[in-house]
Write an enzyme that holds these catalytic residues in place. Structure first.
Site, PDB file in Angstrom:
ATOM      1  N   CYS A 164      23.650  56.780  66.021  1.00 54.78           N
ATOM      2  CA  CYS A 164      24.191  56.150  65.033  1.00 54.78           C
ATOM      3  C   CYS A 164      24.865  56.870  63.992  1.00 54.78           C
ATOM      4  O   CYS A 164      25.315  56.693  63.048  1.00 54.78           O
ATOM      5  CB  CYS A 164      23.136  55.646  64.166  1.00 54.78           C
ATOM      6  SG  CYS A 164      21.874  54.642  65.168  1.00 54.78           S
ATOM      7  N   HIS A 303      23.594  55.190  54.898  1.00 53.24           N
ATOM      8  CA  HIS A 303      23.150  54.709  56.164  1.00 53.24           C
ATOM      9  C   HIS A 303      22.542  53.437  56.301  1.00 53.24           C
ATOM     10  O   HIS A 303      22.878  52.502  56.760  1.00 53.24           O
ATOM     11  CB  HIS A 303      22.221  55.586  56.980  1.00 53.24           C
ATOM     12  CG  HIS A 303      22.205  55.390  58.477  1.00 53.24           C
ATOM     13  ND1 HIS A 303      23.205  55.465  59.347  1.00 53.24           N
ATOM     14  CD2 HIS A 303      21.146  55.248  59.247  1.00 53.24           C
ATOM     15  CE1 HIS A 303      22.812  55.132  60.424  1.00 53.24           C
ATOM     16  NE2 HIS A 303      21.532  55.409  60.454  1.00 53.24           N
ATOM     17  N   GLU A 314      16.042  58.095  53.168  1.00 58.21           N
ATOM     18  CA  GLU A 314      17.491  58.312  52.552  1.00 58.21           C
ATOM     19  C   GLU A 314      17.471  58.366  51.117  1.00 58.21           C
ATOM     20  O   GLU A 314      18.159  59.143  50.384  1.00 58.21           O
ATOM     21  CB  GLU A 314      18.603  57.232  53.234  1.00 58.21           C
ATOM     22  CG  GLU A 314      19.772  57.473  52.769  1.00 58.21           C
ATOM     23  CD  GLU A 314      20.892  56.699  53.469  1.00 58.21           C
ATOM     24  OE1 GLU A 314      21.965  56.977  53.549  1.00 58.21           O
ATOM     25  OE2 GLU A 314      20.533  55.720  54.130  1.00 58.21           O
ATOM     26  N   LYS A 335      25.822  47.760  55.835  1.00 58.48           N
ATOM     27  CA  LYS A 335      25.255  47.189  56.907  1.00 58.48           C
ATOM     28  C   LYS A 335      24.756  45.743  56.618  1.00 58.48           C
ATOM     29  O   LYS A 335      24.245  45.101  57.657  1.00 58.48           O
ATOM     30  CB  LYS A 335      24.297  48.133  57.601  1.00 58.48           C
ATOM     31  CG  LYS A 335      24.989  49.532  58.147  1.00 58.48           C
ATOM     32  CD  LYS A 335      23.568  50.451  58.797  1.00 58.48           C
ATOM     33  CE  LYS A 335      24.391  51.606  59.785  1.00 58.48           C
ATOM     34  NZ  LYS A 335      24.998  52.445  58.635  1.00 58.48           N
ATOM     35  N   HIS A 340      24.292  46.673  62.144  1.00 57.11           N
ATOM     36  CA  HIS A 340      24.185  48.114  62.396  1.00 57.11           C
ATOM     37  C   HIS A 340      25.219  48.325  63.847  1.00 57.11           C
ATOM     38  O   HIS A 340      24.847  47.987  64.821  1.00 57.11           O
ATOM     39  CB  HIS A 340      23.053  48.789  62.752  1.00 57.11           C
ATOM     40  CG  HIS A 340      22.812  50.265  62.779  1.00 57.11           C
ATOM     41  ND1 HIS A 340      24.172  50.960  62.976  1.00 57.11           N
ATOM     42  CD2 HIS A 340      21.794  51.154  62.878  1.00 57.11           C
ATOM     43  CE1 HIS A 340      23.782  52.294  63.138  1.00 57.11           C
ATOM     44  NE2 HIS A 340      22.374  52.465  63.042  1.00 57.11           N
ATOM     45  N   PHE A 399      19.415  58.293  66.135  1.00 57.73           N
ATOM     46  CA  PHE A 399      18.103  58.693  66.692  1.00 57.73           C
ATOM     47  C   PHE A 399      18.677  60.110  67.355  1.00 57.73           C
ATOM     48  O   PHE A 399      19.612  60.570  67.708  1.00 57.73           O
ATOM     49  CB  PHE A 399      18.074  57.720  67.863  1.00 57.73           C
ATOM     50  CG  PHE A 399      17.469  56.424  67.623  1.00 57.73           C
ATOM     51  CD1 PHE A 399      17.178  56.272  66.495  1.00 57.73           C
ATOM     52  CD2 PHE A 399      17.381  55.675  68.610  1.00 57.73           C
ATOM     53  CE1 PHE A 399      16.548  54.839  65.915  1.00 57.73           C
ATOM     54  CE2 PHE A 399      17.278  54.299  68.223  1.00 57.73           C
ATOM     55  CZ  PHE A 399      16.385  54.071  66.586  1.00 57.73           C
TER      56      PHE A 399
END
Length: 413
Positions: A164, A303, A314, A335, A340, A399
């Protein structure tokens, strides 16, 4: 080594909000939700039935039937977005310039739908009967390769596969490559088209996806009731250009990229460090790279995946970097509208961040209802707003512990 300045002179996008960058940005400004029922396959026997699909994308109308047939969907959207970015920039290169222009386009998963289809074909008809186009259309780097072929760019062509964070890494790496003199310009960004039964099933089984059936309560970053992300698809491509080259040809400029930071949590396959320290270091590196004090930043495109761990981590990272200023800046997650988009997310969000600076407008985190004490910053809830900001960050966390941050500056003549 002299550091050259790098600006954005062209943008292109195919997203769940629109088939062009301007359409997508206008929808983001309007707070449009791109999430709806899955139509690309029958999800009735699965737990997740919602996704953020690209709607009305007919590749043959852009590429022609023979050309489109030899590309996976993720490559089709990347090529279309790159063509839009080039047209938007009004760039025409001479043959003698092509070696100084390159491509850096990420994809996290590549042609997964092609793999699924060819696997079924191989089991049914024999493994030597799979399509001869399977490998060259399915591998992750083919979007970058086909964009380079289409544009005629003969400089470095590469594809970061960092989950991502890939789209952000692609833009950041391209920025550094130009800044340090290895190229005069780069088409960069990310693309993804992995709305398949296997991908939805895989993310569902690891408890990453929201199973909420209500499109208005499924991708809800920073909300206390968040329970996972929503899969999206699409592509975003930016044309980055060395400033003097852009000025010499009279190019319009959207924004300047001034900093980039990339780190790794080195912690867990999928979970971020709970204290957000990896993401914090990426933000701090981007600020240091650009020589910008934290208090000068007015907006962060987060994010913001809508997972419990990401959003709290975050938020903690932002507080660690910005201290008390964290409560004076805005941090929203687009998002909430796009879902996503995996390897494309950072690229589309880079475009949105650049346009936020240009327009002096902060896109909202839509469908926000229930505050979470662990996410207590200004998330621009539900309604976007005007704001005169000079610097903005865009974060991506992937990830494998990949963290990337881009630092943008409003273009000032």
């Amino acid at each position: 080594m002299e550091r050259r300045r790098v600006v954005i002179t062209g943008i292109g996008a195919v997203t769940p909000l629109g088939l062009t960058a301007p359409e997508s940005w206008q929808a983001a400004k309007d707070g449009v939700c791109g999430i709806g029922p899955i139509t690309q396959f029958d999800s009735s026997d699965q737990k997740v039935h919602l996704a953020a699909e690209v709607k009305g994308f007919v590749p043959e109308s852009y590429l022609g039937k023979p050309e489109a047939k030899r590309m996976g969907r993720f490559t089709q959207m990347a090529v279309v977005s790159a063509r839009e970015a080039l047209a938007d920039a009004g760039l025409t290169l001479g043959e003698d310039e092509a070696d100084r222009w390159g491509v850096n386009i990420s994809s996290g998963i590549g042609g997964l739908a092609i793999t699924e289809a060819e696997h079924d074909r191989g089991r049914e008809k024999g493994w030597d009967r799979v399509s001869p186009f399977y490998i060259p259309t399915g591998i992750c780097n083919m979007a970058a390769g086909m964009v380079a072929i289409d544009a005629g760019f003969r400089g470095m062509c590469t594809c970061p596969v960092t989950a991502c964070a890939g789209g952000t890494n692609a833009v950041g790496d391209a920025f550094h490559y130009i800044r340090d003199g290895y190229a005069d310009g780069m088409l960069c960004g990310g693309t993804e088209a992995s709305l398949t039964p296997l991908a939805i099933g895989g993310f569902t089984s690891m408890k990453a996806l929201s199973q909420n059936p209500d499109p208005n309560r499924t991708s809800i970053p920073f909300d206390a009731e968040r329970g996972g992300f929503v899969m999206g698809e699409g592509a975003g491509v930016l044309l980055l250009e060395e400033l003097e080259h852009a000025l010499a040809r009279g190019a319009k400029i959207y924004a300047e990229i001034v900093g980039y930071g990339a780190t790794c949590d080195a912690y867990h396959m999928t979970a971020p460090r709970p204290d957000g320290s990896g993401g914090a270091k990426a933000m701090a590196l981007a600020l240091a790279d650009g020589g910008v004090a934290p208090e000068k930043v007015g907006y962060i495109n987060a994010h913001g995946t809508s997972t419990p761990l990401n959003d709290a981590g975050e938020t903690a990272a932002v507080k660690a970097v910005f201290g008390e200023h964290a409560y004076r800046l805005a941090i929203s997650s687009t998002k909430s509208m796009t879902g996503h988009m995996l390897g494309a997310a950072g690229a589309v969000e880079a475009i949105f961040t650049a346009l936020a600076l240009r327009d002096g407008f902060l896109p909202a985190t839509i469908h926000y209802q229930v505050p979470d004490p662990a996410c207590d910053l200004d998330v621009v809830p539900n309604q976007g707003r005007q704001a005169d900001i000079r610097y903005a960050l865009s974060n991506s966390l992937g990830f494998g512990g990949h963290n990337g941050t881009l630092l943008f500056k409003k273009w000032e003549v």
